[in-house]
Motif scaffolding. Structure first.
Motif, PDB file in Angstrom:
ATOM      1  N   ARG A  84       0.857  -1.201   0.000  1.00  0.00           N
ATOM      2  CA  ARG A  84       0.000   0.000   0.000  1.00  0.00           C
ATOM      3  C   ARG A  84       0.881   1.234   0.000  1.00  0.00           C
ATOM      4  O   ARG A  84       1.944   1.247   0.627  1.00  0.00           O
ATOM      5  N   TYR A  85       0.415   2.305  -0.682  1.00  0.00           N
ATOM      6  CA  TYR A  85       1.109   3.589  -0.617  1.00  0.00           C
ATOM      7  C   TYR A  85       1.065   4.098   0.815  1.00  0.00           C
ATOM      8  O   TYR A  85       0.107   3.823   1.554  1.00  0.00           O
ATOM      9  N   LEU A  86       2.079   4.889   1.185  1.00  0.00           N
ATOM     10  CA  LEU A  86       2.014   5.573   2.478  1.00  0.00           C
ATOM     11  C   LEU A  86       1.566   7.013   2.251  1.00  0.00           C
ATOM     12  O   LEU A  86       1.920   7.648   1.258  1.00  0.00           O
ATOM     13  N   LEU A  87       0.775   7.482   3.187  1.00  0.00           N
ATOM     14  CA  LEU A  87       0.206   8.828   3.104  1.00  0.00           C
ATOM     15  C   LEU A  87       1.125   9.831   3.816  1.00  0.00           C
ATOM     16  O   LEU A  87       2.130   9.445   4.425  1.00  0.00           O
ATOM     17  N   LEU A 113       2.396   8.986   7.032  1.00  0.00           N
ATOM     18  CA  LEU A 113       3.029   7.654   6.979  1.00  0.00           C
ATOM     19  C   LEU A 113       2.058   6.518   7.327  1.00  0.00           C
ATOM     20  O   LEU A 113       2.479   5.371   7.541  1.00  0.00           O
ATOM     21  N   GLY A 114       0.771   6.821   7.367  1.00  0.00           N
ATOM     22  CA  GLY A 114      -0.240   5.764   7.512  1.00  0.00           C
ATOM     23  C   GLY A 114      -0.498   5.116   6.154  1.00  0.00           C
ATOM     24  O   GLY A 114      -0.135   5.668   5.112  1.00  0.00           O
ATOM     25  N   PRO A 115      -1.163   3.920   6.150  1.00  0.00           N
ATOM     26  CA  PRO A 115      -1.398   3.212   4.886  1.00  0.00           C
ATOM     27  C   PRO A 115      -2.500   3.852   4.048  1.00  0.00           C
ATOM     28  O   PRO A 115      -3.487   4.349   4.589  1.00  0.00           O
ATOM     29  N   GLY A 116      -2.295   3.849   2.734  1.00  0.00           N
ATOM     30  CA  GLY A 116      -3.288   4.405   1.807  1.00  0.00           C
ATOM     31  C   GLY A 116      -3.762   3.341   0.838  1.00  0.00           C
ATOM     32  O   GLY A 116      -3.903   2.171   1.209  1.00  0.00           O
TER      33      GLY A 116
END
Ligand SMILES: C[S@@+](CC[C@H](N)C(=O)[O-])C[C@H]1O[C@@H](n2cnc3c(N)ncnc32)[C@H](O)[C@@H]1O
Length: 294
Positions: free
Chosen positions: A117-120, A123-126
């Protein structure tokens, strides 16, 4: 929420971004700042390939150009900084020292379900990584365990490909901290710098944000800075004791220069940087291969 790459881009290059306000030399030390021996090696490389023109991409305050001017007034140096447009054709020697590590890239982390998953920005998951980014991850930086993190090199590869595509009888050298597929860091290398110290890489414009470069995905020939500089005549050999007796001032000058060379060549520091080079024109490629091999 924005992706970390978008936040990083705004933090460094937005209207009030870090690089709009700050001079790089106030926050970290590159090879250019460490010693004029680095500029001397660039001059030697330019001469070896028969270049009369040097283009310095991501030139900062233009320190490399100023040092080259002193050593080799016959060479013209053009510094490229934010908002400058790259000329359609690049001839001679193109140097990009610590540019690509500052080109913002997407971050990805392997989630517990085994999907990257991309990080936002926080740095949380996107979203799930897809398309070109996923293809890049699978080819260049496969993630093995949940929690493993990668810096997706698509934007760096594109930036460098743009430079290389403009080469016309010239040599382009990207010089940066980096890694290759056989030794990627499991949790990535995202770092902040402020006032000469490492800090949390918070994308709020208060610090530099950098991540090492996937050197192999750029394409080109890879060597270490240590080997490249040694091939270009940089030596950390100490002057003789005899010189200390016969010409103490020269001895001190040579000792100080040997100390600077040791910093540039240090395998645990600047010497471990990668030099990734691509030439255009058979003569340039032949001459660069000869010049850059110890
Ligand atoms: C880490 S500094 C390196 C400065 C210098 N090359 C040195 O070695 O001291 C990176 C520089 O790249 C510049 N930069 C980043 N993106 C750029 C772009 N797209 N075009 C031109 N310069 C850029 C930044 O403004 C910054 O000055």
């Amino acid at each position: 929420m924005r992706s970390f790459r978008e936040a990083w881009d705004e933090a460094l290059y937005g209207s009030d971004g870090f690089y709009r306000r700050e001079r790089p030399s106030a926050h970290f030390r590159t090879s250019v700042h460490a010693s004029p021996l680095f500029a001397a090696a660039v001059v030697r490389l330019a001469r070896e390939i028969g270049a009369r023109q040097i283009t310095d991409i991501g030139a900062g305050s233009g320190e490399l150009g100023k040092a080259v001017e002193v050593l080799a007034p016959e060479l013209t140096v053009t510094g490229i900084e934010l908002d400058d447009v790259l000329p359609p054709a690049l001839t001679g020697l193109v140097i990009a020292n610590e540019w690509l590590d500052n080109v913002p890239c997407e971050l990805a982390e392997l989630a517990d379900d085994g999907v990257p998953r991309y990080l936002l920005a926080d740095l949380g998951p996107g979203e799930v990584v897809e398309g070109k980014d996923l293809a890049w991850l699978e080819r260049w930086w496969p993630l093995a365990e949940p929690g493993d993190r990668a810096e997706i090199g698509v934007t760096r590869d594109a930036a460098w490909a743009d430079v290389v595509s403009r080469l016309d009888d010239g040599l382009a050298v990207a010089i940066d901290y980096g890694h290759v597929r056989a030794g990627r860091p499991a949790y990535g290398t995202l770092t902040g710098f402020r006032g000469g110290r490492e800090c949390e890489p918070v994308p709020d414009g208060s610090c530099d944000i950098t991540a090492h470069v996937a050197l192999d995905s750029l394409g080109g020939t890879i060597t270490t800075q240590r080997d490249a500089l040694r091939a270009l005549g940089v030596s950390a050999g100490r002057p003789s004791q005899e010189l200390a007796r016969t010409d103490p001032l020269r001895y001190i000058a040579e000792l100080s220069s040997a100390g600077e060379a040791a910093e540039l060549l240090d395998s645990a520091g600047l010497g471990a940087f990668g030099w990734v080079w691509t030439g255009s024109g058979a003569d340039v490629v032949r001459r660069a291969s000869r010049a850059l091999v110890v």
